[in-house]
Design a protein around this motif. Structure first.
Motif, short mmCIF file in Angstrom:
data_model
loop_
_atom_site.label_atom_id
_atom_site.label_comp_id
_atom_site.label_asym_id
_atom_site.label_seq_id
_atom_site.Cartn_x
_atom_site.Cartn_y
_atom_site.Cartn_z
N LYS A 68 36.02 34.19 40.37
CA LYS A 68 36.39 35.00 41.63
C LYS A 68 36.92 36.27 41.19
N TRP A 99 40.28 39.55 47.88
CA TRP A 99 39.18 38.91 47.13
C TRP A 99 38.13 40.00 47.49
N VAL A 145 39.90 33.83 37.67
CA VAL A 145 39.86 35.03 38.34
C VAL A 145 39.80 36.44 37.50
#
Length: 210
Positions: A68, A99, A145
């Motif tokens: 992500k 995000w 991430v």
């Protein structure tokens, strides 16, 4: 929590998900599903959470698993103070951001986050850094991430800030007087690295190509 083991379990889950994507026969599907369940159960055991918590974190995988992407804005004033927002989730502070969104470029995503979280217009000057959360002292979390940090400049004439549904406050802070940080989102060593580059570095960063 054993962070190295937690990261290994995330890797095992990712490999199991990847195996399931490529439509294995029933024999191998059963084993990939078992590997995934073992990884999730061990992650729950390590963290002290229920297995349902991790099931809720992960949507069904229908494509190749990838990291992500989190986008954050580095904004400083004329005193070299850093703009931070206070999160409602943990009442701690972080750089504005969140995000990256599907359909938006990274810069469009970070500008959208700035406007939503502090109520201001801005422009992106350059990409300052890309951090892999695995090699920084963040608390363990289920997702893998990458963090993209963009240097931004406020462009509107107002000096007032607004908070969003998920933020409580917006303030500038000296690097020597930082508040309690939301370490899922940013850690002090990252802010110090960015600050050193801002004050002492050549300031080139990376050109924005989107």
């Amino acid at each position: 929590m054993n962070e190295k083991l937690f990261n290994a379990l995330k890797r095992i889950k990712s490999l199991a998900d990847t195996g399931l994507i490529f439509k294995p026969d029933d024999y191998n599907r059963e084993r990939y599903e078992e590997l995934r369940d073992i990884a999730l159960n061990m992650m729950a055991e390590l963290s002290g959470n229920k297995i349902e918590t991790f099931d809720d974190f992960y949507a069904p995988v229908v494509d190749y698993p990838t990291p992500k992407v989190d986008v954050r804005a580095w904004i400083v004033n004329e005193k070299n103070e850093i703009l931070l927002v206070q999160e409602k989730a943990d009442e701690c502070w972080t750089l504005p951001g969140g995000w990256a969104e599907v359909g938006l470029t990274p810069t469009e995503s970070v500008l959208k986050e700035i406007e939503e979280e502090i109520g201001r217009k801005a422009k992106v000057e350059k990409l300052l850094a890309v951090f892999d959360k695995k090699i920084h002292p963040h608390p363990p979390q289920p997702f893998y991430v990458y963090k993209m940090i963009f240097e931004c400049t406020l462009t509107d004439s107002t000096e007032k800030f607004k908070t969003a549904f998920d933020t409580m406050d917006v303030q500038y802070f000296s690097i020597d007087n930082l508040p309690r940080l939301s370490e899922d989102r940013i850690v002090q060593s990252q802010l110090e690295l960015l600050y050193r580059e801002h004050v002492n570095g050549n300031g080139n960063g990376f050109p924005i190509c989107d």
